[in-house]
Motif scaffolding. Structure first.
Motif, PDB file in Angstrom:
ATOM      1  N   ARG A 196     -12.246   8.270   2.493  1.00 55.01           N
ATOM      2  CA  ARG A 196     -12.443   7.685   1.157  1.00 55.01           C
ATOM      3  C   ARG A 196     -11.432   6.555   0.906  1.00 55.01           C
ATOM      4  O   ARG A 196     -11.720   5.592   0.204  1.00 55.01           O
ATOM      5  N   VAL A 197     -10.232   6.680   1.493  1.00 59.69           N
ATOM      6  CA  VAL A 197      -9.193   5.652   1.294  1.00 59.69           C
ATOM      7  C   VAL A 197      -9.672   4.299   1.832  1.00 59.69           C
ATOM      8  O   VAL A 197      -9.507   3.264   1.160  1.00 59.69           O
ATOM      9  N   TRP A 198     -10.287   4.309   3.003  1.00 58.95           N
ATOM     10  CA  TRP A 198     -10.647   3.027   3.660  1.00 58.95           C
ATOM     11  C   TRP A 198     -11.838   2.380   2.990  1.00 58.95           C
ATOM     12  O   TRP A 198     -11.948   1.141   2.967  1.00 58.95           O
ATOM     13  N   ALA A 199     -12.723   3.205   2.454  1.00 54.92           N
ATOM     14  CA  ALA A 199     -13.847   2.645   1.685  1.00 54.92           C
ATOM     15  C   ALA A 199     -13.310   1.950   0.434  1.00 54.92           C
ATOM     16  O   ALA A 199     -13.672   0.805   0.122  1.00 54.92           O
ATOM     17  N   ALA A 200     -12.405   2.622  -0.281  1.00 45.99           N
ATOM     18  CA  ALA A 200     -11.836   2.020  -1.498  1.00 45.99           C
ATOM     19  C   ALA A 200     -11.013   0.788  -1.144  1.00 45.99           C
ATOM     20  O   ALA A 200     -11.068  -0.233  -1.850  1.00 45.99           O
ATOM     21  N   GLN A 201     -10.284   0.873  -0.015  1.00 50.89           N
ATOM     22  CA  GLN A 201      -9.379  -0.233   0.321  1.00 50.89           C
ATOM     23  C   GLN A 201     -10.152  -1.505   0.705  1.00 50.89           C
ATOM     24  O   GLN A 201      -9.755  -2.608   0.325  1.00 50.89           O
ATOM     25  N   VAL A 202     -11.248  -1.335   1.412  1.00 53.04           N
ATOM     26  CA  VAL A 202     -12.008  -2.536   1.805  1.00 53.04           C
ATOM     27  C   VAL A 202     -12.650  -3.190   0.581  1.00 53.04           C
ATOM     28  O   VAL A 202     -12.699  -4.426   0.466  1.00 53.04           O
ATOM     29  N   VAL A 203     -13.097  -2.383  -0.361  1.00 50.48           N
ATOM     30  CA  VAL A 203     -13.712  -2.936  -1.579  1.00 50.48           C
ATOM     31  C   VAL A 203     -12.648  -3.643  -2.428  1.00 50.48           C
ATOM     32  O   VAL A 203     -12.847  -4.783  -2.881  1.00 50.48           O
ATOM     33  N   LEU A 204     -11.505  -2.995  -2.610  1.00 49.26           N
ATOM     34  CA  LEU A 204     -10.418  -3.632  -3.376  1.00 49.26           C
ATOM     35  C   LEU A 204      -9.944  -4.907  -2.689  1.00 49.26           C
ATOM     36  O   LEU A 204      -9.692  -5.924  -3.351  1.00 49.26           O
ATOM     37  N   LYS A 205      -9.828  -4.867  -1.376  1.00 50.18           N
ATOM     38  CA  LYS A 205      -9.369  -6.049  -0.621  1.00 50.18           C
ATOM     39  C   LYS A 205     -10.317  -7.224  -0.861  1.00 50.18           C
ATOM     40  O   LYS A 205      -9.882  -8.339  -1.146  1.00 50.18           O
ATOM     41  N   ARG A 206     -11.610  -6.966  -0.791  1.00 48.52           N
ATOM     42  CA  ARG A 206     -12.585  -8.051  -1.000  1.00 48.52           C
ATOM     43  C   ARG A 206     -12.496  -8.601  -2.423  1.00 48.52           C
ATOM     44  O   ARG A 206     -12.627  -9.799  -2.644  1.00 48.52           O
ATOM     45  N   MET A 207     -12.289  -7.724  -3.390  1.00 47.93           N
ATOM     46  CA  MET A 207     -12.173  -8.190  -4.789  1.00 47.93           C
ATOM     47  C   MET A 207     -10.896  -8.998  -4.977  1.00 47.93           C
ATOM     48  O   MET A 207     -10.903 -10.032  -5.639  1.00 47.93           O
ATOM     49  N   LEU A 208      -9.802  -8.530  -4.398  1.00 52.40           N
ATOM     50  CA  LEU A 208      -8.525  -9.249  -4.525  1.00 52.40           C
ATOM     51  C   LEU A 208      -8.613 -10.628  -3.862  1.00 52.40           C
ATOM     52  O   LEU A 208      -8.088 -11.611  -4.396  1.00 52.40           O
ATOM     53  N   GLU A 209      -9.274 -10.675  -2.721  1.00 50.48           N
ATOM     54  CA  GLU A 209      -9.407 -11.978  -2.025  1.00 50.48           C
ATOM     55  C   GLU A 209     -10.187 -12.957  -2.891  1.00 50.48           C
ATOM     56  O   GLU A 209      -9.863 -14.140  -2.952  1.00 50.48           O
ATOM     57  N   GLU A 210     -11.207 -12.451  -3.581  1.00 49.79           N
ATOM     58  CA  GLU A 210     -11.989 -13.330  -4.454  1.00 49.79           C
ATOM     59  C   GLU A 210     -11.177 -13.770  -5.676  1.00 49.79           C
ATOM     60  O   GLU A 210     -11.295 -14.913  -6.127  1.00 49.79           O
ATOM     61  N   LEU A 211     -10.339 -12.874  -6.204  1.00 45.72           N
ATOM     62  CA  LEU A 211      -9.492 -13.230  -7.347  1.00 45.72           C
ATOM     63  C   LEU A 211      -8.472 -14.302  -6.940  1.00 45.72           C
ATOM     64  O   LEU A 211      -8.131 -15.187  -7.731  1.00 45.72           O
ATOM     65  N   LYS A 212      -8.023 -14.200  -5.682  1.00 47.20           N
ATOM     66  CA  LYS A 212      -7.025 -15.152  -5.176  1.00 47.20           C
ATOM     67  C   LYS A 212      -7.665 -16.546  -5.039  1.00 47.20           C
ATOM     68  O   LYS A 212      -7.005 -17.552  -5.233  1.00 47.20           O
ATOM     69  N   GLY A 213      -8.953 -16.543  -4.710  1.00 46.32           N
ATOM     70  CA  GLY A 213      -9.704 -17.795  -4.609  1.00 46.32           C
ATOM     71  C   GLY A 213      -9.426 -18.567  -3.332  1.00 46.32           C
ATOM     72  O   GLY A 213      -8.710 -18.157  -2.469  1.00 46.32           O
TER      73      GLY A 213
END
Ligand code: CP
Length: 321
Positions: free
Chosen positions: A304-321
């Motif tokens: 469950r950690v890696w599923a959450a981490q990949v989703v958060l990572k993708r969102m953070l990358e988009e926020l970073k622009g």
């Protein structure tokens, strides 16, 4: 990624699974990405795995986390528009979501169905309003109809443990004493149907008559009411109870034995057995399987950690622009 609500929010299943497994191999490789970013986790219902694994994933990415147990600590929420709030509700979702969006860069929400009103539950009204009014990316921590972090985890777990390119995966209904939501099986089915389209699995659903899932989620699956037939040559068996979709929220007595035990497991291709947890031992799934070599339930929960981490990572990358 602006929201993670269903399989439709993922472009390529193989890619997201591969990225999640890379994070598993190097959990702290992106620990600067979330620095000075706040994750808010909002729970309207209980949770062990989702609550802890999502926090751990966020911390691995360098994020800070706030958890709000809305059901216990928050004001009673109003979701309807155009009503005079002279009853028991104290705060409208328009303000509550907007305020939480001011405090957080990403929000997660858990909200179970009522199991009383099919149309209301399947409209995902609360979830959609939360997304609309909070103004930041939103992750579903399980909604009325879906549990996408669980389903992504399940695909990661199947990919890790498969012995052949296209394993046979069976979603098997199991007995229970309570009426449970369809969110986990809907979501698992939705993700497996898509994985089947992409040539990754061969997918079967086994359930007693009356427990058919909505076609919206099961279209493309092989469906049977015969558990033994479904188990033949299965490589993975995903055990889960759910209440009726057709007679919404109803629980019918089932005459046949649907409890998976070692005897039934002999019908399979030495299948690995999965369950999202929590599980009621010897009601929903036998102890001999849970404690035996074929059980993947702890490894699955760990993922469950890696599923959450990949989703958060993708969102953070988009926020970073
Ligand atoms: N599988 C799952 O979502 O567990 P929790 O309800 O404990 O979060």
């Amino acid at each position: 990624m602006k929201k993670f609500f269903s399989v439709a929010d993922v472009d390529n299943l193989k890619e997201i699974v591969s990225e999640a497994l890379s994070l598993k191999a190097a959990p702290h490789g992106n620990s600067e990405l979330g620095k000075h970013r706040m994750l808010g986790l909002v729970f309207l219902n209980p949770s062990l795995r989702t609550r802890l694994s999502t926090q751990k994933a966020a911390i691995n990415l360098g994020m800070d986390v706030m958890v709000m147990n809305m059901d216990k600590d928050g004001w009673a929420l109003e979701t309807r528009d155009g009503v005079v709030m002279n009853g028991t509700t104290v705060e409208h979702i328009r303000e509550a979501a907007a305020v939480m969006g001011e405090y957080c860069d990403i929000l997660g929400l858990r909200s179970f169905p009522t199991l009383k009103d099919k149309e209301a539950d399947y409209s995902e009204d609360l979830f959609n309003k939360f997304i609309k009014f909070c103004g930041v990316p939103v992750i579903s921590l399980e909604s009325a109809t879906r549990h996408p972090l669980q389903s992504l985890t399940d695909l990661i777990t199947i990919t890790e443990h498969k012995q052949k390119d296209k394993p046979k995966v069976v979603l098997a209904w199991a007995p229970h004493v309570k009426a449970l939501p369809q969110a986990v099986p809907n979501s698992f089915s939705e993700w497996m149907c898509r994985a089947q389209e992409e040539g990754l699995v061969d997918f079967t659903i086994a359930q007693p008559a009356g427990y058919e899932l909505s076609e919206e989620f099961s279209k493309g699956a092989h469906i049977t009411t015969n558990l033994d037939e479904a188990l033949a040559d299965a490589d993975f068996v995903y055990v889960k109870n759910w209440s009726s979709f057709k007679e919404y929220g109803e629980v019918y007595p089932v005459a046949e034995n649907w409890l998976l035990d070692n005897e039934k497991l002999k019908l399979t291709n030495d299948a690995k057995v999965m369950h999202c947890l929590p599980v009621r031992r010897d009601l929903e799934l036998s102890s001999e399987i849970l404690d035996g070599p074929n059980s993947l339930v702890i490894k699955e929960a760990s993922n469950r950690v890696w599923a959450a981490q990949v989703v958060l990572k993708r969102m953070l990358e988009e926020l970073k622009g």
